[in-house]
Motif scaffolding. Sequence first.
Motif, mmCIF file in Angstrom:
data_model
loop_
_atom_site.group_PDB
_atom_site.id
_atom_site.type_symbol
_atom_site.label_atom_id
_atom_site.label_comp_id
_atom_site.label_asym_id
_atom_site.label_seq_id
_atom_site.Cartn_x
_atom_site.Cartn_y
_atom_site.Cartn_z
ATOM 1 N N ALA A 141 10.056 -4.192 -12.595
ATOM 2 C CA ALA A 141 9.393 -3.530 -11.633
ATOM 3 C C ALA A 141 9.934 -2.225 -11.327
ATOM 4 N N ASP A 142 9.262 -1.150 -11.198
ATOM 5 C CA ASP A 142 9.615 -0.032 -10.710
ATOM 6 C C ASP A 142 9.591 0.076 -9.076
ATOM 7 N N LEU A 143 8.348 -0.705 -8.611
ATOM 8 C CA LEU A 143 8.387 -0.651 -7.168
ATOM 9 C C LEU A 143 8.105 -2.367 -6.959
ATOM 10 N N GLN A 195 0.969 -1.239 0.027
ATOM 11 C CA GLN A 195 0.093 0.053 0.070
ATOM 12 C C GLN A 195 0.713 1.176 -0.099
ATOM 13 N N LEU A 196 1.985 0.956 0.460
ATOM 14 C CA LEU A 196 2.835 2.349 0.414
ATOM 15 C C LEU A 196 3.171 2.606 -0.991
ATOM 16 N N ALA A 197 3.815 1.181 -1.345
ATOM 17 C CA ALA A 197 4.115 1.417 -2.786
ATOM 18 C C ALA A 197 3.320 2.209 -3.828
ATOM 19 N N HIS A 234 3.853 -1.541 -10.121
ATOM 20 C CA HIS A 234 4.237 -1.914 -8.898
ATOM 21 C C HIS A 234 4.068 -3.654 -9.152
ATOM 22 N N VAL A 235 4.832 -4.255 -8.507
ATOM 23 C CA VAL A 235 4.630 -5.864 -8.494
ATOM 24 C C VAL A 235 4.591 -6.203 -7.104
ATOM 25 N N ASP A 236 3.428 -7.150 -6.696
ATOM 26 C CA ASP A 236 3.355 -7.646 -5.620
ATOM 27 C C ASP A 236 3.952 -8.862 -5.758
ATOM 28 N N LEU A 273 9.841 -3.326 1.004
ATOM 29 C CA LEU A 273 9.423 -2.320 0.017
ATOM 30 C C LEU A 273 10.470 -2.084 -0.917
ATOM 31 N N VAL A 274 10.550 -2.175 -2.152
ATOM 32 C CA VAL A 274 11.552 -1.564 -2.913
ATOM 33 C C VAL A 274 11.131 -0.557 -3.810
ATOM 34 N N VAL A 275 11.726 0.379 -3.875
ATOM 35 C CA VAL A 275 11.451 1.749 -4.820
ATOM 36 C C VAL A 275 12.693 1.781 -5.557
ATOM 37 N N ARG A 276 12.753 1.583 -6.814
ATOM 38 C CA ARG A 276 13.821 1.738 -7.587
ATOM 39 C C ARG A 276 14.292 3.290 -7.893
ATOM 40 N N THR A 277 15.410 3.372 -8.048
ATOM 41 C CA THR A 277 16.351 4.697 -8.061
ATOM 42 C C THR A 277 15.679 5.566 -9.142
ATOM 43 N N GLY A 278 15.360 6.649 -8.933
ATOM 44 C CA GLY A 278 14.803 7.527 -10.134
ATOM 45 C C GLY A 278 13.317 7.549 -10.257
#
Length: 382
Positions: free
Chosen positions: A190-192, A75-77, A171-173, A209-214
């Motif tokens: 995946a970007d997130l 949900q944060l993603a 976003h990928v769960d 949680l992964v948030v890709r750089t950029g």
Amino acid sequence: MPAYLDHASTAVLHPAAREALLAALDDGWADPARLYRDARRARMLLDASRETVAAVLGARPDEVSFTSSGTHAAQLAILGAAGARRRSGTRMLVSAVEHSCVLHAARWHENAGGTVDTVGVDRFGRVDPAGFTPPPGTALASLQHANHEVATIQPVAAVADVLHTAGVPLHVDAAMSAGRIPVDVVALGADLLSASAHKFGGPAGVGILVVRTGRRWRNPLPADEREGGRAGGFPNVAAIVATAAALHARTIEIADETPRLAGYVERLRTRLPHLVADVELLGDPDPAGRLPHLLTFSCLYVDGEALLGELDRAGIAVSSGSSCTSDALTPSHVLAAMGALTQGNIRVSFGRESDGADVDALLAVLPEAVARVRERAGAVGL
């Protein structure tokens, strides 16, 4: 002995996680944000765990944050990316078979003035990548890596290609796939990405949680200095260390474990139609198109709650109804989207502790259990 066949809900704590957890309770109790010796030790454990998780997922350590659950991470993603991209649009794309936590986030976005488009699936629960062609004003799309109820693996990389051509992030769960099959954010496009520790043998209460750089993202909650501003609150260092240990151990075990668990599922797929009348096997029949450890089937003229009770009395733990809300046995939105029977379904999922005796136990008990439920319902002979 009881047969625990609900590893898709929560896996047994991995021995490596248990060992790491106990050690970290002694060594990682201090506040990792402070500068004294015990705090520095906790910080080192936290940083090492982040590096381990990042290496497994193909991410950079500074792209990885730890949250209070997989639901919180997903949900944060979603809400963080949608909020940060409001100038690009307020439309969101989700598949019809996403986990309820994703659908709840999408509904929250909709209630805040956004628009949500739902992409349908085929009879196996799989999307067509073309269905994710984003209309103008699309800010974000979300797609699971693999389905939590019928095990179908989604064509995530192909969907990412469609979205990225239009400049829309994905976003990928990966809650159901992480620790079960290889998960790499770069390969998936995946970007997130979000995942949940207790699904792969880590402790409950830790999400990834992964948030890709950029990628544009901002915390949809009040600001906090922890976890790079992405997840607030004091981190459970010991549980995070155990999470990293479990994920690392699972990546080593996957190659050897997959054929064994897939064999159990294939045995069920072969035997069930001969043992139980009017049974429907769900998900992709091709092993390459599904997770190796999970099978859902539906029995006609059977109440899922009653069948669950029969199996429980026989010492067999499975899940029924929607896997998201099976305590209330809500009809499954996943099965409804597939056009499958939404009542009388049973999800069987194996884990590293499972063996052939578990399969034997289920096959021995299930036919009579179904017969008793049908008899009570007056469905015998139909």
